[in-house]
Design a protein around this motif. Structure first.
Motif, PDB file in Angstrom:
ATOM      1  N   LYS A  77     -15.948  20.548   6.751  1.00  0.00           N
ATOM      2  CA  LYS A  77     -17.023  19.549   6.791  1.00  0.00           C
ATOM      3  C   LYS A  77     -18.172  19.951   5.870  1.00  0.00           C
ATOM      4  N   THR A  78     -18.430  21.260   5.745  1.00  0.00           N
ATOM      5  CA  THR A  78     -19.443  21.739   4.801  1.00  0.00           C
ATOM      6  C   THR A  78     -19.019  21.416   3.373  1.00  0.00           C
ATOM      7  N   ASP A 104     -19.807  17.881   2.778  1.00  0.00           N
ATOM      8  CA  ASP A 104     -21.252  17.698   2.606  1.00  0.00           C
ATOM      9  C   ASP A 104     -21.723  18.126   1.217  1.00  0.00           C
ATOM     10  N   LYS A 105     -21.124  19.176   0.678  1.00  0.00           N
ATOM     11  CA  LYS A 105     -21.528  19.701  -0.633  1.00  0.00           C
ATOM     12  C   LYS A 105     -20.809  19.019  -1.793  1.00  0.00           C
ATOM     13  N   ASP A 106     -19.931  18.106  -1.493  1.00  0.00           N
ATOM     14  CA  ASP A 106     -19.074  17.481  -2.489  1.00  0.00           C
ATOM     15  C   ASP A 106     -19.862  16.661  -3.504  1.00  0.00           C
ATOM     16  N   ASP A 107     -19.347  16.657  -4.715  1.00  0.00           N
ATOM     17  CA  ASP A 107     -19.933  15.871  -5.802  1.00  0.00           C
ATOM     18  C   ASP A 107     -18.951  14.771  -6.205  1.00  0.00           C
ATOM     19  N   ASP A 108     -18.521  13.988  -5.232  1.00  0.00           N
ATOM     20  CA  ASP A 108     -17.650  12.835  -5.430  1.00  0.00           C
ATOM     21  C   ASP A 108     -16.242  13.195  -5.893  1.00  0.00           C
ATOM     22  N   ILE A 109     -15.764  14.363  -5.521  1.00  0.00           N
ATOM     23  CA  ILE A 109     -14.364  14.718  -5.768  1.00  0.00           C
ATOM     24  C   ILE A 109     -13.589  14.506  -4.463  1.00  0.00           C
ATOM     25  N   ILE A 110     -14.045  15.154  -3.414  1.00  0.00           N
ATOM     26  CA  ILE A 110     -13.402  15.002  -2.104  1.00  0.00           C
ATOM     27  C   ILE A 110     -13.583  13.571  -1.598  1.00  0.00           C
ATOM     28  N   THR A 111     -14.729  12.992  -1.877  1.00  0.00           N
ATOM     29  CA  THR A 111     -15.069  11.670  -1.339  1.00  0.00           C
ATOM     30  C   THR A 111     -14.827  10.533  -2.333  1.00  0.00           C
ATOM     31  N   GLN A 112     -13.967  10.736  -3.298  1.00  0.00           N
ATOM     32  CA  GLN A 112     -13.763   9.668  -4.278  1.00  0.00           C
ATOM     33  C   GLN A 112     -13.016   8.460  -3.713  1.00  0.00           C
ATOM     34  N   ILE A 156     -16.312   9.346   7.321  1.00  0.00           N
ATOM     35  CA  ILE A 156     -14.946   9.064   7.791  1.00  0.00           C
ATOM     36  C   ILE A 156     -14.099  10.332   7.696  1.00  0.00           C
ATOM     37  N   ILE A 157     -14.199  11.034   6.567  1.00  0.00           N
ATOM     38  CA  ILE A 157     -13.411  12.259   6.389  1.00  0.00           C
ATOM     39  C   ILE A 157     -13.827  13.301   7.424  1.00  0.00           C
ATOM     40  N   LYS A 158     -15.131  13.511   7.583  1.00  0.00           N
ATOM     41  CA  LYS A 158     -15.607  14.511   8.537  1.00  0.00           C
ATOM     42  C   LYS A 158     -15.222  14.158   9.970  1.00  0.00           C
ATOM     43  N   LEU A 216      -6.513  15.757   5.093  1.00  0.00           N
ATOM     44  CA  LEU A 216      -6.841  16.082   3.704  1.00  0.00           C
ATOM     45  C   LEU A 216      -5.917  15.357   2.730  1.00  0.00           C
ATOM     46  N   ASN A 217      -4.641  15.277   3.065  1.00  0.00           N
ATOM     47  CA  ASN A 217      -3.723  14.528   2.201  1.00  0.00           C
ATOM     48  C   ASN A 217      -4.068  13.044   2.195  1.00  0.00           C
ATOM     49  N   LYS A 218      -4.350  12.501   3.352  1.00  0.00           N
ATOM     50  CA  LYS A 218      -4.633  11.066   3.466  1.00  0.00           C
ATOM     51  C   LYS A 218      -5.861  10.651   2.664  1.00  0.00           C
ATOM     52  N   TYR A 219      -6.919  11.455   2.725  1.00  0.00           N
ATOM     53  CA  TYR A 219      -8.184  11.047   2.117  1.00  0.00           C
ATOM     54  C   TYR A 219      -8.519  11.732   0.792  1.00  0.00           C
TER      55      TYR A 219
END
Length: 159
Positions: free
Chosen positions: A102-103, A106-114, A120-122, A138-141
């Motif tokens: 989850k950290t 939070d620190k992501d720069d639109d790679i994990i959350t693209q 939703i991911i957290k 992790l695979n799904k999102y």
């Protein structure tokens, strides 16, 4: 030789995230990484049996000399066959892994959350009950996203 059980969840420098499916992922190493082995510092790998690992790669083909260093830092940084040296650094509880993931979000720069919003991911990570559940999230999102399916799921959510 002691080694982790694959797949692994890899967290680097407390914010970068990767899934490592098999040891073959480490079969090659860039010459520049062998010149500066500190590149492996801050990388922790979590296996499904509750162990935390670090690693470094070595290569019998690597020649540490001035020319190799010069070329690797300019225009010739070949990949070499590599061997992995594993070091078990401890164990973890699932909640610790979930907090670290989850950290990362939070620190992501639109790679994990693209493909999906951070909340939703957290939330999905928090609901996971096993390592396999986390891997599925992790695979799904993030890593093996079926964009059409995800889009349908997003359309079904209340607005």
């Amino acid at each position: 030789m002691t080694q982790p059980t694959f797949p692994l969840i890899c967290i680097t420098k407390g914010k970068y995230l990767d899934l490592i499916p098999a040891e073959s992922y480490f079969s090659k190493v860039a010459t520049s990484a062998l010149i500066d082995p500190s590149i492996f510092d801050g990388t922790f790998l979590f296996d499904k049996t509750g162990n935390v690992w670090t690693y470094k790669q070595v290569s019998s083909n690597f020649r540490n000399n001035i020319w190799t260093k010069f070329l690797a830092k300019t225009f010739y940084n070949p990949l070499l066959e590599a061997q992995v040296i594993w070091k078990k650094v401890g164990s973890y509880h699932l909640d610790e892994l979930k907090d670290k993931l989850k950290t990362c979000v939070d620190k992501d720069d639109d790679i994990i959350t693209q493909f999906e919003e951070a909340d939703i991911i957290k939330s999905s990570i928090e609901q996971a009950m096993t390592f396999d559940d986390i891997q599925h999230v992790l695979n799904k999102y993030v890593f093996d996203v079926d964009e059409k399916e995800l889009w349908k799921e997003q359309e079904r959510r209340p607005k």
